[in-house]
Motif scaffolding. Structure first.
Motif, PDB file in Angstrom:
ATOM      1  N   LEU A  34       7.143  57.713  23.822  1.00 22.50           N
ATOM      2  CA  LEU A  34       6.870  57.065  25.108  1.00 22.50           C
ATOM      3  C   LEU A  34       5.540  57.504  25.697  1.00 22.50           C
ATOM      4  N   LYS A  35       5.044  56.691  26.631  1.00 15.95           N
ATOM      5  CA  LYS A  35       3.836  57.007  27.386  1.00 15.95           C
ATOM      6  C   LYS A  35       4.138  56.788  28.865  1.00 15.95           C
ATOM      7  N   ILE A  36       3.411  57.486  29.709  1.00 17.67           N
ATOM      8  CA  ILE A  36       3.520  57.262  31.154  1.00 17.67           C
ATOM      9  C   ILE A  36       3.172  55.795  31.432  1.00 17.67           C
ATOM     10  N   ASP A  37       3.877  55.169  32.352  1.00 15.94           N
ATOM     11  CA  ASP A  37       3.723  53.760  32.767  1.00 15.94           C
ATOM     12  C   ASP A  37       4.376  52.775  31.814  1.00 15.94           C
ATOM     13  N   GLN A  38       5.026  53.253  30.754  1.00 13.61           N
ATOM     14  CA  GLN A  38       5.708  52.353  29.825  1.00 13.61           C
ATOM     15  C   GLN A  38       7.025  51.892  30.442  1.00 13.61           C
ATOM     16  N   SER A  39       7.429  50.670  30.128  1.00 17.45           N
ATOM     17  CA  SER A  39       8.689  50.117  30.616  1.00 17.45           C
ATOM     18  C   SER A  39       9.805  50.362  29.605  1.00 17.45           C
ATOM     19  N   THR A  48      10.024  52.148  34.999  1.00 19.65           N
ATOM     20  CA  THR A  48       8.762  52.671  34.495  1.00 19.65           C
ATOM     21  C   THR A  48       8.829  54.175  34.302  1.00 19.65           C
ATOM     22  N   VAL A  49       8.350  54.631  33.158  1.00 21.11           N
ATOM     23  CA  VAL A  49       8.299  56.070  32.869  1.00 21.11           C
ATOM     24  C   VAL A  49       7.237  56.704  33.757  1.00 21.11           C
ATOM     25  N   VAL A  50       7.639  57.743  34.522  1.00 13.61           N
ATOM     26  CA  VAL A  50       6.703  58.414  35.433  1.00 13.61           C
ATOM     27  C   VAL A  50       6.420  59.854  35.017  1.00 13.61           C
ATOM     28  N   ALA A  51       7.245  60.423  34.142  1.00 11.00           N
ATOM     29  CA  ALA A  51       7.019  61.789  33.664  1.00 11.00           C
ATOM     30  C   ALA A  51       7.697  61.960  32.312  1.00 11.00           C
ATOM     31  N   ILE A  52       7.101  62.830  31.476  1.00  9.11           N
ATOM     32  CA  ILE A  52       7.656  63.133  30.152  1.00  9.11           C
ATOM     33  C   ILE A  52       7.571  64.642  29.952  1.00  9.11           C
ATOM     34  N   GLU A  53       8.675  65.238  29.505  1.00 10.04           N
ATOM     35  CA  GLU A  53       8.680  66.667  29.188  1.00 10.04           C
ATOM     36  C   GLU A  53       9.642  66.909  28.031  1.00 10.04           C
ATOM     37  N   ASP A  54       9.098  67.384  26.917  1.00 10.23           N
ATOM     38  CA  ASP A  54       9.875  67.634  25.701  1.00 10.23           C
ATOM     39  C   ASP A  54      10.604  66.357  25.282  1.00 10.23           C
ATOM     40  N   ASP A  55      11.939  66.400  25.175  1.00  5.84           N
ATOM     41  CA  ASP A  55      12.684  65.218  24.742  1.00  5.84           C
ATOM     42  C   ASP A  55      13.313  64.456  25.912  1.00  5.84           C
ATOM     43  N   GLU A  56      12.784  64.694  27.120  1.00 12.84           N
ATOM     44  CA  GLU A  56      13.283  64.009  28.318  1.00 12.84           C
ATOM     45  C   GLU A  56      12.150  63.292  29.040  1.00 12.84           C
ATOM     46  N   TYR A  57      12.493  62.180  29.681  1.00 16.53           N
ATOM     47  CA  TYR A  57      11.520  61.461  30.499  1.00 16.53           C
ATOM     48  C   TYR A  57      12.186  61.077  31.814  1.00 16.53           C
ATOM     49  N   THR A  58      11.356  60.771  32.806  1.00 13.25           N
ATOM     50  CA  THR A  58      11.862  60.424  34.131  1.00 13.25           C
ATOM     51  C   THR A  58      11.375  59.037  34.530  1.00 13.25           C
TER      52      THR A  58
END
Length: 195
Positions: A34-39, A48-58
């Motif tokens: 994933l990338k930030i701003d991806q749907s 929309t993805v707003v944060a990514i850390e290890d195997d989790e995203y927000t």
């Protein structure tokens, strides 16, 4: 744009309320892609993805999303159906899904059939959202074919693979699900009203 073909299940690891918004942190098999701003569609809701850390995203759900979907009912450790946006030029295996949930419905019946499970859902009929026999419907992000279409309810037949690999295996009588009605049907319905 999505297809309604679920890629994987995600697990809700954290829920954080901020004013009228809800931040959901999800653990998934494809977080590293994933990338930030991806749907990503979560139970059929495009967020929309707003944060990514290890195997989790927000992702963040706003008030309108919380009012119209079952996203606000999710709990930590609950599973959600996940699908990334459709790739241009890829096969459309499901149907055209926008990730814009129209309303929720309640599961009112679950029946075992020979080789499949029949789920029946009831929704508040407002005249805009309709199903048609053998038409498409998205239930919690899953592209399905309508059977037994009625004014404010419909059924879908779930094959064992779909039952095992989506949140359908968690549904009970009274479960609330997200519905996205077929986009072509919505346009036809709108044209019929203004025509």
């Amino acid at each position: 744009m999505f297809t309604g073909i679920i890629e994987t299940l995600g697990i809700i690891t954290r829920l954080e309320k901020e004013q009228e918004n809800l931040h959901l942190t999800v653990k998934s098999q494809f977080t590293n892609e994933l990338k930030i701003d991806q749907s990503v569609a979560h139970n059929g809701v495009c967020l929309t993805v707003v944060a990514i850390e290890d195997d989790e995203y927000t992702v963040t759900a706003i008030k309108e999303t919380l009012d119209k979907t079952n996203i606000g009912n999710l709990k930590v450790n609950e599973t959600v159906n996940l699908e990334r946006g459709m790739k241009l030029g890829a096969r459309l295996d499901g149907h055209i899904v926008q990730g814009h949930v129209d309303q929720t419905a309640e599961c009112i019946r679950i029946e075992n059939a020979e080789g499949s499970t029949i789920f029946t859902f009831k929704y508040d009929f407002n005249g805009d959202n309709i199903t048609i026999e053998k038409g498409s419907i998205t239930v919690n992000g899953v592209s399905l074919t309508v059977v037994n279409s009625k004014r404010n309810e419909f059924s879908v037949a779930i094959i064992p693979f779909t039952l095992e690999h989506t949140t359908f295996n968690t549904f009970k009588i009274g479960s609330t699900v997200n519905l996205e009605f077929d986009v072509i049907g919505k346009y036809v319905s709108k044209l019929h009203k203004i025509g």
